[in-house]
Motif scaffolding. Structure first.
Motif, PDB file in Angstrom:
ATOM      1  N   PHE A  52      -9.152  -1.649   8.298  1.00  0.00           N
ATOM      2  CA  PHE A  52      -8.380  -1.387   7.079  1.00  0.00           C
ATOM      3  C   PHE A  52      -6.961  -1.908   7.245  1.00  0.00           C
ATOM      4  N   VAL A  53      -6.462  -2.605   6.235  1.00  0.00           N
ATOM      5  CA  VAL A  53      -5.114  -3.163   6.270  1.00  0.00           C
ATOM      6  C   VAL A  53      -4.195  -2.510   5.244  1.00  0.00           C
ATOM      7  N   ALA A  54      -4.669  -2.349   4.020  1.00  0.00           N
ATOM      8  CA  ALA A  54      -3.830  -1.773   2.972  1.00  0.00           C
ATOM      9  C   ALA A  54      -4.684  -1.503   1.747  1.00  0.00           C
ATOM     10  N   ALA A  55      -4.227  -0.583   0.922  1.00  0.00           N
ATOM     11  CA  ALA A  55      -4.907  -0.289  -0.331  1.00  0.00           C
ATOM     12  C   ALA A  55      -3.896   0.145  -1.372  1.00  0.00           C
ATOM     13  N   ILE A  56      -4.257  -0.088  -2.626  1.00  0.00           N
ATOM     14  CA  ILE A  56      -3.374   0.284  -3.725  1.00  0.00           C
ATOM     15  C   ILE A  56      -4.202   0.825  -4.868  1.00  0.00           C
ATOM     16  N   MET A  57      -3.701   1.865  -5.484  1.00  0.00           N
ATOM     17  CA  MET A  57      -4.340   2.427  -6.659  1.00  0.00           C
ATOM     18  C   MET A  57      -3.955   1.556  -7.842  1.00  0.00           C
ATOM     19  N   TRP A  58      -4.963   1.032  -8.549  1.00  0.00           N
ATOM     20  CA  TRP A  58      -4.676   0.041  -9.576  1.00  0.00           C
ATOM     21  C   TRP A  58      -3.778   0.592 -10.677  1.00  0.00           C
ATOM     22  N   GLY A  59      -4.040   1.775 -11.142  1.00  0.00           N
ATOM     23  CA  GLY A  59      -3.267   2.327 -12.235  1.00  0.00           C
ATOM     24  C   GLY A  59      -1.903   2.855 -11.800  1.00  0.00           C
ATOM     25  N   ALA A  60      -1.903   3.790 -10.872  1.00  0.00           N
ATOM     26  CA  ALA A  60      -0.672   4.469 -10.480  1.00  0.00           C
ATOM     27  C   ALA A  60       0.185   3.646  -9.538  1.00  0.00           C
ATOM     28  N   GLY A  61      -0.456   2.783  -8.773  1.00  0.00           N
ATOM     29  CA  GLY A  61       0.302   1.918  -7.888  1.00  0.00           C
ATOM     30  C   GLY A  61       0.637   2.492  -6.527  1.00  0.00           C
ATOM     31  N   TRP A  62       0.195   3.704  -6.238  1.00  0.00           N
ATOM     32  CA  TRP A  62       0.536   4.210  -4.914  1.00  0.00           C
ATOM     33  C   TRP A  62      -0.285   3.493  -3.862  1.00  0.00           C
ATOM     34  N   THR A  63       0.259   3.441  -2.658  1.00  0.00           N
ATOM     35  CA  THR A  63      -0.302   2.591  -1.616  1.00  0.00           C
ATOM     36  C   THR A  63      -0.660   3.381  -0.364  1.00  0.00           C
ATOM     37  N   ALA A  64      -1.478   2.761   0.468  1.00  0.00           N
ATOM     38  CA  ALA A  64      -1.866   3.369   1.739  1.00  0.00           C
ATOM     39  C   ALA A  64      -1.928   2.283   2.802  1.00  0.00           C
ATOM     40  N   TYR A  65      -1.482   2.629   3.990  1.00  0.00           N
ATOM     41  CA  TYR A  65      -1.486   1.690   5.119  1.00  0.00           C
ATOM     42  C   TYR A  65      -1.895   2.421   6.390  1.00  0.00           C
ATOM     43  N   PRO A  66      -2.456   1.704   7.331  1.00  0.00           N
ATOM     44  CA  PRO A  66      -2.681   2.329   8.640  1.00  0.00           C
ATOM     45  C   PRO A  66      -1.344   2.379   9.393  1.00  0.00           C
ATOM     46  N   ASP A  67      -1.179   3.336  10.233  1.00  0.00           N
ATOM     47  CA  ASP A  67       0.077   3.465  10.974  1.00  0.00           C
ATOM     48  C   ASP A  67       0.381   2.207  11.780  1.00  0.00           C
ATOM     49  N   SER A  68      -0.662   1.547  12.248  1.00  0.00           N
ATOM     50  CA  SER A  68      -0.475   0.386  13.118  1.00  0.00           C
ATOM     51  C   SER A  68       0.165  -0.796  12.395  1.00  0.00           C
ATOM     52  N   LEU A  69       0.046  -0.840  11.072  1.00  0.00           N
ATOM     53  CA  LEU A  69       0.560  -1.978  10.311  1.00  0.00           C
ATOM     54  C   LEU A  69       1.694  -1.598   9.358  1.00  0.00           C
ATOM     55  N   ARG A  70       1.937  -0.330   9.224  1.00  0.00           N
ATOM     56  CA  ARG A  70       2.982   0.121   8.301  1.00  0.00           C
ATOM     57  C   ARG A  70       4.314  -0.514   8.677  1.00  0.00           C
ATOM     58  N   GLY A  71       4.972  -1.082   7.685  1.00  0.00           N
ATOM     59  CA  GLY A  71       6.259  -1.722   7.913  1.00  0.00           C
ATOM     60  C   GLY A  71       6.157  -3.232   8.060  1.00  0.00           C
ATOM     61  N   ARG A  72       4.986  -3.726   8.367  1.00  0.00           N
ATOM     62  CA  ARG A  72       4.790  -5.174   8.485  1.00  0.00           C
ATOM     63  C   ARG A  72       3.983  -5.756   7.340  1.00  0.00           C
ATOM     64  N   VAL A  73       3.252  -4.925   6.647  1.00  0.00           N
ATOM     65  CA  VAL A  73       2.451  -5.408   5.528  1.00  0.00           C
ATOM     66  C   VAL A  73       2.812  -4.615   4.271  1.00  0.00           C
ATOM     67  N   THR A  74       2.712  -5.293   3.144  1.00  0.00           N
ATOM     68  CA  THR A  74       2.978  -4.663   1.855  1.00  0.00           C
ATOM     69  C   THR A  74       1.945  -5.135   0.851  1.00  0.00           C
ATOM     70  N   ILE A  75       1.310  -4.186   0.198  1.00  0.00           N
ATOM     71  CA  ILE A  75       0.343  -4.516  -0.837  1.00  0.00           C
ATOM     72  C   ILE A  75       0.993  -4.283  -2.199  1.00  0.00           C
ATOM     73  N   SER A  76       0.696  -5.155  -3.139  1.00  0.00           N
ATOM     74  CA  SER A  76       1.219  -5.010  -4.492  1.00  0.00           C
ATOM     75  C   SER A  76       0.203  -5.587  -5.460  1.00  0.00           C
ATOM     76  N   ARG A  77       0.435  -5.335  -6.749  1.00  0.00           N
ATOM     77  CA  ARG A  77      -0.486  -5.903  -7.737  1.00  0.00           C
ATOM     78  C   ARG A  77       0.257  -6.359  -8.973  1.00  0.00           C
ATOM     79  N   ALA A  78      -0.327  -7.347  -9.628  1.00  0.00           N
ATOM     80  CA  ALA A  78       0.174  -7.830 -10.911  1.00  0.00           C
ATOM     81  C   ALA A  78      -0.928  -7.536 -11.916  1.00  0.00           C
ATOM     82  N   LYS A  79      -0.777  -6.461 -12.630  1.00  0.00           N
ATOM     83  CA  LYS A  79      -1.864  -6.000 -13.489  1.00  0.00           C
ATOM     84  C   LYS A  79      -2.187  -7.010 -14.583  1.00  0.00           C
ATOM     85  N   SER A  80      -1.173  -7.648 -15.124  1.00  0.00           N
ATOM     86  CA  SER A  80      -1.416  -8.606 -16.207  1.00  0.00           C
ATOM     87  C   SER A  80      -2.194  -9.822 -15.730  1.00  0.00           C
ATOM     88  N   GLU A  81      -2.179 -10.054 -14.424  1.00  0.00           N
ATOM     89  CA  GLU A  81      -2.870 -11.211 -13.854  1.00  0.00           C
ATOM     90  C   GLU A  81      -4.126 -10.802 -13.093  1.00  0.00           C
TER      91      GLU A  81
END
Length: 123
Positions: free
Chosen positions: A47-76
């Motif tokens: 697991f690397v990262a996850a994001i809730m499509w609607g609310a946008g909250w995110t989750a990361y494993p401790d091992s990667l937190r701070g080095r990876v960022t997940i985001s989304r462009a809903k219109s795209e």
């Protein structure tokens, strides 16, 4: 039917940054989650990262937190994974997935997957 297509992988040097993209062809419900996982040679899916499509909250494993960022462009219908300060151990095939069960850390809870994009980190 839903299809996912990843892009943005490549060959980079340690310390470089990379942004992966995943375009979803199909409906994404607000209650769905989008996730990134990776599989290195000879290792299990991670697991690397996850994001809730609607609310946008995110989750990361401790091992990667701070080095990876997940985001989304809903219109795209696109989800991104920004990775910084890449290390050789980040070398893997990166997959994005869509889960109807929300932003899960568990790969088996994802309903759809892309074909993956290779990231190689080496000097």
């Amino acid at each position: 039917q839903v299809s996912l297509t990843e892009s943005g992988g490549g060959f980079v040097q340690p310390g470089d940054s990379l942004r992966l993209s995943c375009v979803v062809d199909g409906r994404i419900y607000s209650s769905s989650g989008m996730g990134w996982f990776r599989r290195a040679p000879g290792k299990e899916r991670e697991f690397v990262a996850a994001i809730m499509w609607g609310a946008g909250w995110t989750a990361y494993p401790d091992s990667l937190r701070g080095r990876v960022t997940i985001s989304r462009a809903k219109s795209e219908n696109t989800v991104f994974l920004q990775m910084n300060n890449l290390k050789p151990e980040d070398t893997a095939v990166y997959y994005c997935g869509l889960s109807r069960r929300g932003a899960s850390r568990v790969g088996s809870e994802y309903n759809y997957w892309g074909q993956g994009t290779q990231v190689t980190v080496s000097s």
